[in-house]
Scaffold this motif. Structure first.
Motif: not given
Length: 423
Positions: A136, A327, A16, A13, A20, A138-142, A119
């Protein structure tokens, strides 16, 4: 670290959050671009070079970043890199000289280069294959949240304080991220996965001969070529082509990214669920990537839509498709990399992807100067999805870890392990 633990989710997280912030930093120049183009009398080509300059050093430093992360660990590398890229962002507001702005973007690209290697190394250490798509996502939401926040926050700061203060406030404010990163991330994340002497040019040559490694890398080039149209030219397109105000641009530019913010974790969770139920990882990952790329092609009819509302809907569909693809694309390096080499494989993927980021803004600016509209440039970008589809769906035959030093049935010097060997 214990795989799939509560600490694992906490760490990913925070990765992410770092992604972000990095994406928000990159978006700020795009927000300021229409005003810079008007006030500074920049041509489309000059602005394209400025928008592209970030990717020059971002690309150049990808492989060295992968080696650094594999050698020293993701916690140490991100701590140093994050502090330096935040200061580079803040420095962008100190001068309006073109060469100074180029320099700041070059430093920003160099110091953000290790982020994806961090990552991928974290994923390989902290998660099993059954949880990698959701982790992936969750962190790629950035990738979606950063531009959305950048569009809204950047526009507010630009209108109320000016573009120079916008860069300074965001850059200095970002440094507070280092407090939770230092507190929450365990030192064991930096424990070396392989002995130092195992990193050599022979291993690098073997990985560079792998069909799967080139599949994840070339495919990401085609994917990011189109993505950088959104990340660099979308606000200028909405201003010049659609005649929108800065306030309207801020919201319309952020909505597609917010939609993709939901689409990414949802499809990541679904992919992990299917794999956990026994479906082939190869089938699940390739299907998600293929569906996402198909939806991503909606950007082409979007620029031909006469109605702005129709265009906005198609932009949302296209970016949602890109989130579905991303993702699973970003889950592949840690899934196919040999133990201890996830940072390198992830860096190679990011390096070729970043080349798309170099080319895309410049080509778009040149085409715009020649045609005075964005349609041709966006059709070219949409066509890059064909390269992405070929690379991910054809070049990658199986989503399985690579084994070094064995002959493959495909005449490669690297083979992949079978499902029984992984078990």
């Amino acid at each position: 670290m214990q795989k799939d633990s509560v600490r694992s989710w906490m760490v990913i997280l925070l990765v992410g959050v770092a992604l972000t912030i990095s994406q928000m930093d990159r978006m700020l120049l795009s927000i300021a671009a229409p005003k810079m183009m008007t006030d500074g009398h920049m041509t489309g080509t000059a602005l394209g070079i400025l928008l592209s300059s970030f990717s020059w050093t971002y690309t150049l430093f990808q492989l060295p970043s992968g080696w650094l992360v594999d050698r020293f660990g993701p916690k140490k590398v991100l701590s140093v890199a994050f502090a330096l890229w935040s200061l580079s962002c803040a420095a962008t507001g100190l001068s309006s000289l073109f060469l100074f702005l180029i320099g700041c973007r070059l430093f920003l690209g160099a110091f953000e280069a290790p982020l994806y290697a961090v990552a991928h190394a974290t994923m390989a250490t902290a998660f099993s294959d059954r949880r990698r798509a959701l982790a992936t996502a969750i962190y790629a939401k950035g990738v979606s949240l950063g531009p959305a926040l950048g569009a809204v926050i950047g526009t507010y700061l630009l209108l109320n304080f000016g573009w120079s203060h916008m860069f300074f406030i965001v850059g200095i404010g970002s440094l507070f991220f280092l407090i939770p990163w230092q507190i929450a991330v365990p030192k064991t994340l930096d424990a070396p996965a392989v002995k130092k002497e195992e990193f050599n040019w022979g291993t690098t040559r073997e990985l560079l001969k792998s069909r799967a490694v080139w599949g994840v890398s070339l495919g990401y080039f085609g994917f990011l070529y189109l993505y950088y149209i959104y990340a660099t030219w979308l606000p200028t397109y909405l201003s010049k082509e659609r005649g929108m105000s800065m306030q309207d641009i801020a919201w319309l530019a952020s909505v597609p990214f917010l939609i993709s913010l939901v689409a990414g974790p949802l499809t990541g969770w679904l992919a992990d669920l299917l794999i956990a139920k026994g479906y082939s990882s190869t089938l699940v990952r390739k299907t998600a990537i293929g569906v996402g790329l198909f939806l991503g092609a909606a950007i082409i009819p979007a620029v031909y839509a006469a109605d702005p509302a129709t265009a906005a809907i198609l932009f949302v569909v296209a970016l949602a498709g890109q989130a579905i693809s991303a993702t699973n694309m970003l889950a592949l390096p840690s899934a196919i990399a040999p133990k201890g080499h996830a940072g390198f494989v992830g860096s190679l993927q990011q390096m070729l992807g970043a080349i798309g980021g170099i080319i895309s803004p410049i080509v778009t600016g040149i085409i715009y100067d020649g045609t005075k509209d964005f349609r041709t440039a966006i059709v070219v970008a949409g066509g890059m999805l064909l390269l992405a589809a070929f690379s991910f769906l054809i070049l990658i035959r199986r989503v399985e870890p690579i084994v070094l030093g064995k002959e493959d049935m495909d005449s490669s010097s690297i083979s992949t392990v079978t499902a029984s060997e992984r078990a």
